[in-house]
Design an enzyme around this catalytic site. Structure first.
Site, PDB file in Angstrom:
ATOM      1  N   LYS A 207     -10.107 -12.605 -35.209  1.00  0.00           N
ATOM      2  CA  LYS A 207     -11.196 -12.381 -36.152  1.00  0.00           C
ATOM      3  C   LYS A 207     -12.497 -12.701 -35.434  1.00  0.00           C
ATOM      4  CE  LYS A 207     -12.822 -13.023 -40.794  1.00  0.00           C
ATOM      5  NZ  LYS A 207     -13.053 -11.557 -40.932  1.00  0.00           N
TER       6      LYS A 207
ATOM      7  N   ARG B  60     -11.678 -25.965 -13.562  1.00  0.00           N
ATOM      8  CA  ARG B  60     -12.621 -26.203 -12.457  1.00  0.00           C
ATOM      9  C   ARG B  60     -13.661 -27.226 -12.903  1.00  0.00           C
ATOM     10  NH1 ARG B  60     -14.291 -21.517 -15.110  1.00  0.00           N
ATOM     11  NH2 ARG B  60     -16.304 -21.824 -16.146  1.00  0.00           N
TER      12      ARG B  60
ATOM     13  N   GLU C 174     -10.382 -21.027 -24.752  1.00  0.00           N
ATOM     14  CA  GLU C 174      -9.654 -20.992 -23.482  1.00  0.00           C
ATOM     15  C   GLU C 174      -9.819 -22.318 -22.763  1.00  0.00           C
ATOM     16  OE1 GLU C 174     -12.519 -18.632 -20.519  1.00  0.00           O
ATOM     17  OE2 GLU C 174     -12.227 -17.550 -22.376  1.00  0.00           O
TER      18      GLU C 174
ATOM     19  N   HIS D 279     -21.034 -22.719 -29.142  1.00  0.00           N
ATOM     20  CA  HIS D 279     -20.072 -22.915 -28.051  1.00  0.00           C
ATOM     21  C   HIS D 279     -19.992 -24.411 -27.763  1.00  0.00           C
ATOM     22  CE1 HIS D 279     -18.474 -21.908 -23.831  1.00  0.00           C
ATOM     23  NE2 HIS D 279     -18.595 -23.205 -23.871  1.00  0.00           N
TER      24      HIS D 279
HETATM   25  C1  MV4 Z   1     -15.423 -14.832 -29.578  1.00  0.00           C
HETATM   26  C2  MV4 Z   1     -16.627 -14.584 -30.276  1.00  0.00           C
HETATM   27  C3  MV4 Z   1     -16.529 -14.372 -31.638  1.00  0.00           C
HETATM   28  N1  MV4 Z   1     -15.329 -14.376 -32.236  1.00  0.00           N
HETATM   29  N2  MV4 Z   1     -14.255 -14.815 -30.223  1.00  0.00           N
HETATM   30  C4  MV4 Z   1     -17.213 -14.985 -25.179  1.00  0.00           C
HETATM   31  C5  MV4 Z   1     -16.824 -15.886 -24.045  1.00  0.00           C
HETATM   32  C6  MV4 Z   1     -15.435 -16.284 -24.347  1.00  0.00           C
HETATM   33  N3  MV4 Z   1     -15.057 -17.523 -23.767  1.00  0.00           N
HETATM   34  C7  MV4 Z   1     -15.402 -16.336 -25.829  1.00  0.00           C
HETATM   35  N4  MV4 Z   1     -16.435 -15.439 -26.266  1.00  0.00           N
HETATM   36  C8  MV4 Z   1     -16.566 -15.109 -27.585  1.00  0.00           C
HETATM   37  N5  MV4 Z   1     -15.416 -15.085 -28.278  1.00  0.00           N
HETATM   38  C9  MV4 Z   1     -14.232 -14.591 -31.520  1.00  0.00           C
HETATM   39  N6  MV4 Z   1     -13.034 -14.565 -32.135  1.00  0.00           N
HETATM   40  C10 MV4 Z   1     -17.821 -14.614 -29.568  1.00  0.00           C
HETATM   41  C11 MV4 Z   1     -17.793 -14.849 -28.218  1.00  0.00           C
HETATM   42  C12 MV4 Z   1     -19.059 -14.849 -27.558  1.00  0.00           C
HETATM   43  C13 MV4 Z   1     -19.592 -16.006 -26.982  1.00  0.00           C
HETATM   44  C14 MV4 Z   1     -18.908 -17.209 -26.977  1.00  0.00           C
HETATM   45  C15 MV4 Z   1     -19.439 -18.346 -26.396  1.00  0.00           C
HETATM   46  C16 MV4 Z   1     -20.688 -18.290 -25.809  1.00  0.00           C
HETATM   47  C17 MV4 Z   1     -21.365 -17.112 -25.781  1.00  0.00           C
HETATM   48  C18 MV4 Z   1     -20.848 -15.955 -26.372  1.00  0.00           C
HETATM   49  C19 MV4 Z   1     -21.565 -14.777 -26.343  1.00  0.00           C
HETATM   50  C20 MV4 Z   1     -21.040 -13.651 -26.905  1.00  0.00           C
HETATM   51  C21 MV4 Z   1     -19.790 -13.679 -27.504  1.00  0.00           C
END
Ligand code: MV4
Length: 444
Positions: free
Chosen positions: A200, A291, A287, A207
């Protein structure tokens, strides 16, 4: 303890590792490309070996060339830093097979956490909250069924992706029929692994990531969280520790589960477990990274733990003697990049005038100096300005003071120093109301 560590990296992180080795009484070997002849890490290490031309693929990413340097220098350990070969299981294995210690997780752990689907399954087993979605070998039919059950928008992610690579937002059923096959094909092409998963789409998340140290005897210490929501195109720009959005209760709850995850996979070394936090304060596992991360200094500043030193000690078989503690005060890291403040395009050049910020509670991790020519071949990070305050407000005020002192000038050379001043001056940031879409909104 190791006698001599080869640092398979460049820039500020190479200096960070050399300094940690020096404090531990370990000799250091720098490797460098022809573009980095005049780099500080070459001068600061005890020995330096040129490993090839400027292109990363022919130097810092070239395993045989790095292994030759290991052999020539008779180093007994390799410090990978971040980027380049840091999370490459093949590299970690080749180092180990040469009877040299890779300062990081085992090849099999790197292999596991590189597989996002497998890692999510394990995270779920230890009770870490996941985003609603579907995993494993997923067909278009499963994807459609899952998406209509949980509701659009959803995201498709490559199992072998990560850090924002291989992500697609899907708005509706028609969009899914179009994007699903492309996502599979692209995953196969880019990562040699066509497995994708569906989640979703979390709207306006923050973050938040947890720092871990785990020793070879199974002791795991979780060093609290960092918030890294100020980013653009998956390049973080400002990070802080702790996070305004995390209560002590939540910190302990997530830390415990993060510890369980590390113990269940026999994790060893420094690692980061990444989450998104939605607008209601719910955490979702994303995830794990195996590192040292660029933003590790903010955790060091609020915990008084030297994370790089512990990476080396753990690799040498030492047991952790630290305990998790409530973070003390507040730390902010600003990534100073040589880039155009409007387009965010790299803007390298020669540094003609340099004034470095300083004073109490100001740390600058940098490899630049006056007269240094920033090579165009690598990422544009030229300094990390890390500032501590007893409160978040004090840390932000002190950061603005330090940014005001910072002068980096040269012909055609631009930096994002003024960008940082702008972000730190917004009410949204001061009140902690920002999320991952903040920079894009600020720039329009
Ligand atoms: C997502 C999300 C929204 N919903 N997953 C991008 C990096 C990766 N580690 C996870 N990411 C994202 N996953 C769901 N289910 C939005 C992002 C995302 C994002 C996440 C962390 C920091 C910056 C970002 C920029 C765009 C999208």
């Amino acid at each position: 303890m190791f006698r001599k560590v080869l640092i398979a990296n460049r820039g500020e992180i190479a200096l960070r590792a050399i300094r940690a080795c020096r404090e531990l009484g370990i000799k250091t070997v720098a490797v460098y490309s022809e573009a980095d002849r005049d780099s500080l890490h070459v001068q600061m290490a005890d020995e330096a070996i040129c490993i090839g031309p400027p292109e990363p693929s022919k130097s810092y990413l070239d395993i045989p060339r790095i292994m030759s340097a290991v052999e020539i220098s008779s180093a007994d350990a390799v410090y990978p830093g971040y980027g380049f070969l840091a999370e490459n299981p093949k590299f970690a294995e080749i180092v180990a097979k040469s009877r040299v210690k890779f300062i990081g997780p085992s090849p099999s752990t790197l292999d596991l956490i590189g597989d996002k689907i497998r890692t999510k399954e394990i995270a779920k087993k230890v009770g870490i909250p996941l985003v609603p979605g579907s995993n494993g070998a997923m067909s278009l039919e499963t994807a459609l069924r899952t998406a209509s059950k949980i509701g659009y928008p959803v995201v498709l992610k490559a199992s072998a992706g990560g850090g924002g690579r291989g992500i697609r937002i899907v708005m509706n059923e028609k969009d899914m029929r179009e994007k699903f096959p492309v996502a599979v094909q692209e995953a196969d092409l880019c990562f040699g692994d066509g497995r994708i998963y569906l989640e979703k789409f979390i709207i306006n998340p923050k973050h938040i990531e947890f720092q871990v140290l785990a020793d070879s005897k199974g002791k795991v210490v979780v060093l609290g969280e960092r918030e890294c929501s100020i980013q653009r195109r998956h390049q973080k720009l400002i990070e802080e520790a702790p996070s305004l959005s995390v209560s002590e209760k939540k910190r302990q709850e997530i830390s415990e589960k993060v510890g369980d995850l590390c113990r269940s996979i026999g994790y060893e070394g420094a690692g980061t477990v990444e989450f998104l936090m939605d607008e209601d304060g719910n955490f979702y596992f994303m995830e794990m990274n195996g590192r040292i991360q660029v933003e590790h200094p903010v955790t060091e500043m609020v915990t008084c733990v030297d994370i790089v030193k512990w990476q080396i000690l753990i690799a040498a078989g030492e047991e952790l003697t630290i305990e998790p503690e409530t973070p003390r005060g507040w730390a902010v890291e600003m990534r100073i990049n040589a880039e155009d403040p409007n387009t965010f395009m790299p803007s390298p050049g020669k540094i003609d005038r340099l004034v470095l910020p300083g004073g109490a509670w100001v740390r600058l991790d940098t490899h630049i100096y006056q007269g240094y020519r920033i090579p165009p071949h690598y990422d544009s990070l030229i300094a990390k300005l890390v500032v501590w305050g007893s409160t978040r407000e004090e840390a932000i005020k002190r950061s603005l003071r330090a940014l005001d002192e910072f002068v980096v000038e040269g012909e055609g050379l631009k930096t994002n120093i003024d960008f940082h001043k702008r972000v730190l001056s917004t009410l949204e940031f001061k009140e902690g109301r920002h999320h991952i879409g903040f920079v894009e909104k600020l720039m329009v």
